[in-house]
Scaffold this active site. Structure first.
Site, short mmCIF file in Angstrom:
data_model
loop_
_atom_site.label_atom_id
_atom_site.label_comp_id
_atom_site.label_asym_id
_atom_site.label_seq_id
_atom_site.Cartn_x
_atom_site.Cartn_y
_atom_site.Cartn_z
CE LYS A 41 -13.19 44.94 -16.66
NZ LYS A 41 -12.98 44.39 -18.00
CE1 TYR A 60 7.52 39.25 10.19
CE2 TYR A 60 6.29 40.49 8.55
CZ TYR A 60 6.32 39.79 9.73
OH TYR A 60 5.18 39.64 10.47
C1 PLP Z 1 -12.60 45.44 -18.87
C2 PLP Z 1 -13.15 45.53 -20.25
C3 PLP Z 1 -13.26 46.78 -20.90
C4 PLP Z 1 -12.69 48.06 -20.33
O1 PLP Z 1 -11.30 48.13 -20.60
P1 PLP Z 1 -10.42 49.45 -20.25
O2 PLP Z 1 -9.13 49.18 -20.91
O3 PLP Z 1 -10.31 49.49 -18.77
O4 PLP Z 1 -11.15 50.60 -20.83
C5 PLP Z 1 -13.90 46.81 -22.12
N1 PLP Z 1 -14.37 45.67 -22.69
C6 PLP Z 1 -14.26 44.46 -22.10
C7 PLP Z 1 -14.80 43.27 -22.79
C8 PLP Z 1 -13.63 44.34 -20.87
O5 PLP Z 1 -13.52 43.14 -20.31
#
Ligand code: PLP
Length: 398
Positions: free
Chosen positions: A49, A277
């Site tokens: 994702k 800045y």
């Molecule tokens: C993002 C996510 C993961 C992965 O988590 P990590 O800690 O990056 O391994 C797994 N399960 C769900 C439901 C998630 O939203």
């Protein structure tokens, strides 16, 4: 001189300012290492994702598949369809909440696995599936302690059974998400696991058939094999980072990302010069300053102003003054060899030196996940193999 090809023009332009370098080989390596950890009977779902945690979702997914990933997870339909369009045929689970008819149709059309948290939602998916004369596989999410998506675990078994009775949906998976798998204290994870087990026990022997049970994120995958069930969902570890200090060293993970930028201008200023800045920083000696072409619009957190540094040929050079939208300034007084056009490393390896996302996240009170997916689309994602660390921007004929 002949006009350079469009490919060459793009290659040179992409390396002219700042970029994210992605080592696909490291992602493949990490996937193999995780595969070894889980053994042959547990499936590996690569979580790609948010554009593969900033690494590029297509490149990440292909690299993970080469290392033995069985399936992918994303947050949205756009991300899921993007994977299909990039040629990935494996199962794709959408972790986000989909509840409309058009979203259900997209799942059917693109063979995507939706996450189901409620019966109302299941009825929408069922209506679309029965219209199409199809049977749609779904994964049911149980809220065992995250209080985000998922049905309250006490109602989980009843929801699974009600979905099965609808006829055109098949519960292929049941999962839950851990709220503190990276904590030193395993108490909450233990409670969540007990609730998960309770629901599975209520479902009875092998009901539904071939049910895929999954609970573990990266931290749980690394910390405790008893949390693996039938599949693990790994994100952060895939990209080469331990989810917590106490989990570092369990697996030989290789960081896959480096962020690099060019020095564009050097200047010498007297002692007492206010920089950037609001002049939060003043030089204390005559100083040689280097302007680097990357800023907070690229994903370098503004909170790191005067609390970070960059690497050049294994040396660490401090960043000074406010980080601005498109540039930042480093103090190169002790590094007279630094020249305009030089490449500096903000994150990742430079020779034997390295700067990790955790160093950044600790300095600005966040977590490595936030740092990695914070890099903006302005930064081209380049394959590490094709990006020489040093060297001046090549000249182009337009
Ligand atoms: C993002 C996510 C993961 C992965 O988590 P990590 O800690 O990056 O391994 C797994 N399960 C769900 C439901 C998630 O939203």
């Amino acid at each position: 001189m002949p006009v350079s090809s469009p490919e060459r023009q793009t290659m040179v332009l992409e390396r002219s300012r700042a970029w994210v370098e992605v080592d696909e080989g490291a992602i493949t390596h990490n996937t193999r290492v995780l595969r070894q950890r889980i053994g042959p009977h547990v499936k590996l779902m690569a979580v790609v994702k948010a554009n593969g945690y900033g690494h590029g979702d297509g490149a990440t997914a292909h690299a993970a598949r080469a290392g033995g990933a069985d399936a992918f997870a994303v947050a949205s339909l756009v991300e899921a369809v993007g994977l299909r369009r990039q040629g990935l045929q494996e199962p794709v689970l959408v972790l986000g909440h989909l509840s409309r008819m058009d979203e259900a149709r997209a799942c059917l059309r693109w063979r995507l696995l939706p996450t189901i948290s409620t019966l109302d939602q299941a009825r929408v998916f069922h209506a679309v599936a029965s219209d199409a004369g199809a049977c749609l596989p779904v994964h049911v999410n149980l809220d065992t302690g995250m209080a985000r998506l998922g049905t309250p675990w006490q109602e989980g078994a009843a929801l699974v059974q009600a979905i099965q009775l609808l006829g055109n949906l098949r519960v292929e998976g049941v999962y839950s998400h851990l709220a503190a798998a990276d904590a030193v204290d395993p108490g909450l994870t233990r409670r969540q696991r007990q609730r998960f087990d309770r629901v599975l026990a209520q479902l009875g022997n092998g009901q539904p058939a071939r049910l895929c049970r999954h609970l573990a994120n990266s931290a749980a995958t690394m910390a405790d094999t008893s949390l693996h069930y039938d599949m693990v969902r790994v994100g952060l570890a895939l990209y080469g980072h331990a989810p917590a200090e106490h989990l570092a060293g369990i697996l030989p993970l290789q960081p896959a990302m480096a962020v690099r930028a060019r020095v564009t201008l050097l200047k010498t200023v007297p002692a007492g010069t206010g920089i950037s800045y609001d002049h939060h920083y003043h030089t204390t000696r005559p100083s040689r300053l280097a302007v680097v072409a990357i800023g907070y619009a690229d994903g370098v957190p503004r909170l790191l102003s005067s609390r970070m540094g960059v690497l050049h040929r294994g040396h660490w050079l401090p960043q000074v003054g406010a980080i601005t939208m498109d540039q930042l300034v480093i103090d190169a007084t002790d590094h007279p060899q630094l020249h305009a056009g030089a490449v500096v490393t903000l994150l990742g390896h430079d020779g034997t030196a390295t700067i990790s996302p955790r160093q950044w996240s600790e300095a600005c009170d966040t977590i490595p996940w936030d740092i990695l997916c914070g890099f903006s689309n302005r930064l081209p994602r380049l394959s590490a193999g094709h990006s020489p660390l040093q060297g001046d921007p090549a000249t182009l004929q337009w």
